[in-house]
Design a protein around this motif. Structure first.
Motif, PDB file in Angstrom:
ATOM      1  N   THR A 289       1.151  41.591  -7.944  1.00 46.02           N
ATOM      2  CA  THR A 289       0.611  41.038  -9.058  1.00 46.02           C
ATOM      3  C   THR A 289       1.563  40.873 -10.229  1.00 46.02           C
ATOM      4  OG1 THR A 289      -1.735  42.060  -8.871  1.00 46.02           O
ATOM      5  CG2 THR A 289      -1.223  40.926 -11.051  1.00 46.02           C
TER       6      THR A 289
ATOM      7  N   ASP B 145      -1.595  37.453  -7.757  1.00 42.08           N
ATOM      8  CA  ASP B 145      -2.980  37.889  -7.919  1.00 42.08           C
ATOM      9  C   ASP B 145      -3.428  38.946  -6.964  1.00 42.08           C
ATOM     10  OD1 ASP B 145      -5.359  39.103  -9.085  1.00 42.08           O
ATOM     11  OD2 ASP B 145      -6.072  36.990  -9.398  1.00 42.08           O
ATOM     12  N   GLN B 146      -3.036  40.120  -6.850  1.00 43.11           N
ATOM     13  CA  GLN B 146      -3.337  40.977  -5.900  1.00 43.11           C
ATOM     14  C   GLN B 146      -2.817  40.515  -4.327  1.00 43.11           C
ATOM     15  OE1 GLN B 146      -4.894  44.262  -6.394  1.00 43.11           O
ATOM     16  NE2 GLN B 146      -4.296  43.927  -8.636  1.00 43.11           N
ATOM     17  N   LEU B 147      -1.813  39.916  -4.287  1.00 44.30           N
ATOM     18  CA  LEU B 147      -1.472  39.621  -3.168  1.00 44.30           C
ATOM     19  C   LEU B 147      -0.908  40.861  -1.977  1.00 44.30           C
ATOM     20  CD1 LEU B 147      -0.841  36.802  -1.557  1.00 44.30           C
ATOM     21  CD2 LEU B 147       1.834  37.029  -2.398  1.00 44.30           C
TER      22      LEU B 147
ATOM     23  N   ARG C   5      -3.276  33.863  -5.228  1.00 51.08           N
ATOM     24  CA  ARG C   5      -4.175  34.619  -4.353  1.00 51.08           C
ATOM     25  C   ARG C   5      -3.906  34.003  -2.794  1.00 51.08           C
ATOM     26  NH1 ARG C   5      -8.114  33.144  -8.439  1.00 51.08           N
ATOM     27  NH2 ARG C   5      -8.806  35.058  -9.709  1.00 51.08           N
TER      28      ARG C   5
END
Length: 302
Positions: free
Chosen positions: A10, A20-22, A211
């Protein structure tokens, strides 16, 4: 071995979350990183190079941690930035030799290696001219050369076809493919032009607003669909009518006729109908998904 791997990666800025939360892994070969402008591609590459600290999660490149081993990563990785970054008053040779020396090559080896990579990217005749007089395509080739000069294990190419005309894009894509196939260097290449990556990549990672939407081998993106495209010289309406009579679902698309495939008998039906109507059959081609279609489908479900 994974070329890179992220877990919950992130990156937040004051007004936007760029990554984002990859969570994704990438193996050897040529990998496309696909996303619209602003999707987080460039931010992700800067994190992977250890140039930008993540806000959360982890990332490793060639099994090196991006937060604590950035210098080690940059010794092993080449980077072609998207933005204009070349000094106008030096030649391509001077710049590439200088950067090769900064990467640790002795001066003689740096000059030999610079000559090799500049020849590889098509600048053998122009390498002594000041970069300020180069066209956009030539500048892109200089950026590619400096990314390759220290013989990296991986190169990150950020929008390498930006600003190029169709011929220039084709030539750049051919160079990128050669890096992966002939020189054995793994490539991560970003683009918002999805069709380009379909032509050169083994694997594609699709991101949107930071994402992960999908990560798949190129064959899974471009898998066969249950349609066949038919083109005839004349008589498309008659052919459509005949196929409809035999129970096939057909839909005209300009000069083409798209037929739903029920089984092997569909191909026989098209052949027989064209022969019975004495039509000149120009094309009979199984339909395939394109990355653009899959990308639209994935975004629609987010």
């Amino acid at each position: 071995m994974h070329i890179l791997a992220t877990e919950g990666l992130t990156k937040r800025f004051p007004t936007v979350t760029a990554v984002d939360q990859l969570t994704v892994t990438v193996g050897p070969g040529v990998t496309g990183l696909v996303g619209a402008n602003g999707a987080g591609k460039s931010t992700l590459i800067k994190i992977l190079l250890g140039l930008l600290p993540p806000s959360g999660g982890t990332a490793r490149v060639l099994d090196l941690d991006v937060t604590s081993q950035g210098a080690g990563i940059r010794r092993l990785v080449g980077y072609m930035p998207e933005h204009e970054c070349l000094p106008p008053d030096v030649s391509a040779t001077e710049l590439v030799v200088h950067l090769a020396q900064m990467s640790g090559l002795p001066r003689t080896a740096a000059r030999e290696r610079a000559a090799d990579v500049l020849r590889h990217v098509g600048l053998a005749e122009e390498r002594y001219r000041p970069i300020g007089g180069y066209s956009t395509g030539m500048k892109q080739r200089v950026k590619l050369a400096q990314a390759l000069v220290h013989d990296p294990k991986v190169v990150f190419l950020d929008e390498p076809t930006n600003g190029l005309d169709p011929r220039g894009r084709d030539e750049m894509l051919a160079l990128v493919r050669r890096i992966g196939t002939e020189f054995g260097i793994s490539v991560v290449v970003t683009s918002h032009l999805l069709g380009e990556l379909e032509r050169i990549c083994d694997h594609v990672v699709v991101i949107d607003a930071g994402r992960l939407l999908r990560s798949s081998a190129i064959g899974e993106f471009t898998q066969s669909t249950q349609t066949v495209t038919v083109e005839v010289d004349e008589g498309m309406e008659a052919l459509a009518a005949r196929l409809s009579e035999t129970g096939h679902t057909v839909s005209p698309q300009g000069r083409l006729l798209v037929v739903q495939v029920r089984g092997p008998e569909t191909y026989d039906a098209v052949r027989d109908a064209a022969a019975d109507l004495d039509l000149c059959l120009i094309r009979l081609e199984q339909g395939r998904h394109r990355i653009e279609d899959v990308f639209r489908e994935e975004v629609a479900h987010v």
